[in-house]
Design an enzyme around this catalytic site. Structure first.
Site, PDB file in Angstrom:
ATOM      1  N   ARG A  50     -41.332 -13.916  27.829  1.00 30.17           N
ATOM      2  CA  ARG A  50     -40.642 -12.702  27.376  1.00 30.17           C
ATOM      3  C   ARG A  50     -39.174 -12.817  27.740  1.00 30.17           C
ATOM      4  NH1 ARG A  50     -38.342 -12.096  31.505  1.00 30.17           N
ATOM      5  NH2 ARG A  50     -37.620 -10.083  30.753  1.00 30.17           N
ATOM      6  N   GLY A  51     -38.409 -11.824  27.273  1.00 25.59           N
ATOM      7  CA  GLY A  51     -36.964 -11.909  27.387  1.00 25.59           C
ATOM      8  C   GLY A  51     -36.451 -12.567  26.112  1.00 25.59           C
ATOM      9  N   ALA A  52     -35.421 -11.972  25.510  1.00 23.25           N
ATOM     10  CA  ALA A  52     -35.034 -12.351  24.152  1.00 23.25           C
ATOM     11  C   ALA A  52     -34.790 -13.853  23.954  1.00 23.25           C
ATOM     12  CB  ALA A  52     -33.811 -11.527  23.734  1.00 23.25           C
ATOM     13  N   ARG A  93     -43.364 -10.036  17.986  1.00 20.97           N
ATOM     14  CA  ARG A  93     -42.650  -8.892  18.576  1.00 20.97           C
ATOM     15  C   ARG A  93     -41.490  -8.539  17.643  1.00 20.97           C
ATOM     16  NH1 ARG A  93     -41.363  -9.024  24.869  1.00 20.97           N
ATOM     17  NH2 ARG A  93     -41.425  -6.768  24.557  1.00 20.97           N
ATOM     18  N   GLN A 200     -40.763  -5.555  35.030  1.00 21.76           N
ATOM     19  CA  GLN A 200     -40.037  -6.837  34.982  1.00 21.76           C
ATOM     20  C   GLN A 200     -38.990  -6.919  36.093  1.00 21.76           C
ATOM     21  OE1 GLN A 200     -40.670  -4.928  32.333  1.00 21.76           O
ATOM     22  NE2 GLN A 200     -40.962  -6.098  30.459  1.00 21.76           N
ATOM     23  N   ASP A 241     -31.755  -7.161  23.728  1.00 25.48           N
ATOM     24  CA  ASP A 241     -32.627  -7.788  22.726  1.00 25.48           C
ATOM     25  C   ASP A 241     -31.983  -7.818  21.354  1.00 25.48           C
ATOM     26  OD1 ASP A 241     -34.531  -6.914  24.948  1.00 25.48           O
ATOM     27  OD2 ASP A 241     -35.703  -8.286  23.702  1.00 25.48           O
ATOM     28  N   ASN A 251     -32.124  -2.525  24.487  1.00 30.38           N
ATOM     29  CA  ASN A 251     -32.594  -3.266  25.669  1.00 30.38           C
ATOM     30  C   ASN A 251     -33.806  -2.521  26.229  1.00 30.38           C
ATOM     31  OD1 ASN A 251     -32.307  -5.522  27.479  1.00 30.38           O
ATOM     32  ND2 ASN A 251     -31.670  -4.078  29.048  1.00 30.38           N
ATOM     33  N   LYS A 252     -34.366  -3.088  27.261  1.00 33.37           N
ATOM     34  CA  LYS A 252     -35.591  -2.539  27.855  1.00 33.37           C
ATOM     35  C   LYS A 252     -35.491  -1.037  28.066  1.00 33.37           C
ATOM     36  CE  LYS A 252     -38.646  -4.181  28.576  1.00 33.37           C
ATOM     37  NZ  LYS A 252     -39.720  -4.092  27.536  1.00 33.37           N
TER      38      LYS A 252
END
Ligand code: MRU
Length: 346
Positions: A50-52, A93, A200, A241, A251-252
């Site tokens: 995960r993470g862009a 995603r 996270q 992202d 973003n998150k």
């Protein structure tokens, strides 16, 4: 880089893709041997990777795993297989533009190799995936160098989610200046939001920064206002992202709230964004697709049931921070005001 290569979330290992299973951190360090495109799709969907930027890298390798087993004997047949496989990976995603960017980049490479034999085209797909990963390390380092120009020794820095080495080839984006500052002997004091619902911040950011010997303090998300009021934080740095053309940023979930708090406390709010995270085709944040994730992340998120059976749940994984709350967006080419982003479209 030396600081965090041992945490490499994505690595090509001769015949298979090796992914560090981020759902098991920080308690267990488990590497997955991934040999099929379906496994890559599942690893992205389930947040094992995960993470862009890391999602983009994994998808590029996933495309190779898919095309590797194609029985196509002509370019046209291979192209059909490749585009179907890219479309499939694109469903894993929706929010991180890096996923679509990486798939498009591999497709463009295949088009450029169209005159080559099938096996050479397949090898070019792997080569492109490796290039994407290698470039990401350089990109992150440059972002870190530019962000350092905005910081000074002794500052308190708040971050949210994991925009770290675990989300990239190395260094992270928002964490890159933290690693570089450590190399320079600066003492930055980092506050990591735990980042509900799947943590996270505590599972990944606190873990990787602590492992690197960086001064990091974990806080619950709802403590950020207090920490700012107590003047423990002089800058916020987050990842993204997707950056829209007008400088709005996805973003998150929770990032928007942190930006509002930063504005209220007159604290600069920086977004670290590789060029691959900028989506010039999306005019504003309102058009960025926001992923909604399973209710269980909230009702059973901490390993046990923490909500009543049958409760209605809303679980958006990302939010939009409007451009006017952002001090600067920092890419591998420089430090930009959000309104300058649209000028970078070549
Ligand atoms: O749901 P995740 O863990 O993939 O969300 C990740 C983030 O929101 C990161 O901040 C973003 O992808 C930037 S990573 C350099």
């Amino acid at each position: 880089m030396t600081t965090s290569t041992h945490l490499a979330p994505v690595a090509w290992a001769e015949e298979h893709l090796r992914l560090l299973d981020q759902t098991r951190l920080p308690v267990e360090t488990v590497y997955l041997e991934v040999t099929t495109i379906e496994q890559v799709w599942e690893a992205i969907r389930s947040l094992q990777v995960r993470g862009a930027p890391a999602i983009g890298m994994a998808a590029a390798y996933g495309l190779y795993l898919g095309v590797r087993s194609s029985s196509a004997t002509s370019y046209d047949a291979l192209w059909t297989d490749l585009t179907n496989q890219a479309d499939y990976l694109a469903t894993s995603r929706p929010t991180a533009i890096n996923l679509f960017w990486a798939l498009d980049r591999v497709k463009a490479r295949v088009q450029a190799e169209a005159a080559q034999p099938i096996e050479a085209i397949k090898a070019a797909v792997l080569d492109e995936a490796i290039k994407i990963q290698q470039e990401d390390e350089q990109v992150c380092r440059r972002i870190g160098e530019f962000l350092l120009t905005q910081l000074h020794d002794g500052m308190g820095i708040l971050t949210h989610c994991n925009p770290g080495a675990l989300a990239t080839a190395a260094y992270g984006t928002a964490t890159a200046p933290l690693y570089l500052a450590k190399e320079m002997g600066w003492n930055l004091k980092v506050y990591a939001d735990e980042t509900r619902p799947v943590l996270q911040g505590s599972r990944l950011t606190a873990y990787e920064l602590q492992k690197a010997g960086i001064d990091v303090t974990l806080i619950c998300d709802n403590m950020a206002a207090m920490v700012m009021a107590q003047k423990k934080v002089q800058a916020v740095i987050v990842g993204t992202d997707r950056v829209a053309r007008n400088g709005d940023v996805a973003n998150k979930i929770g990032t928007y709230g942190v930006a509002v708090l930063a504005k209220a406390h007159n604290i600069p709010f920086y977004v670290a964004a590789p060029f691959s995270s900028i989506d010039f085709n999306t005019p504003t944040g309102a058009e960025i697709p926001i992923e909604e994730r399973p209710a269980e992340e909230i009702t059973h998120g901490l390993g046990k049931q923490v909500a009543p059976d049958g409760i209605k749940v809303y679980n958006p994984a990302f939010d939009i921070t409007p451009a006017d709350l952002i001090t600067a967006i920092v890419t591998e080419t420089g430090v930009y005001k959000p309104e300058e982003i649209q000028l970078l479209n070549k």
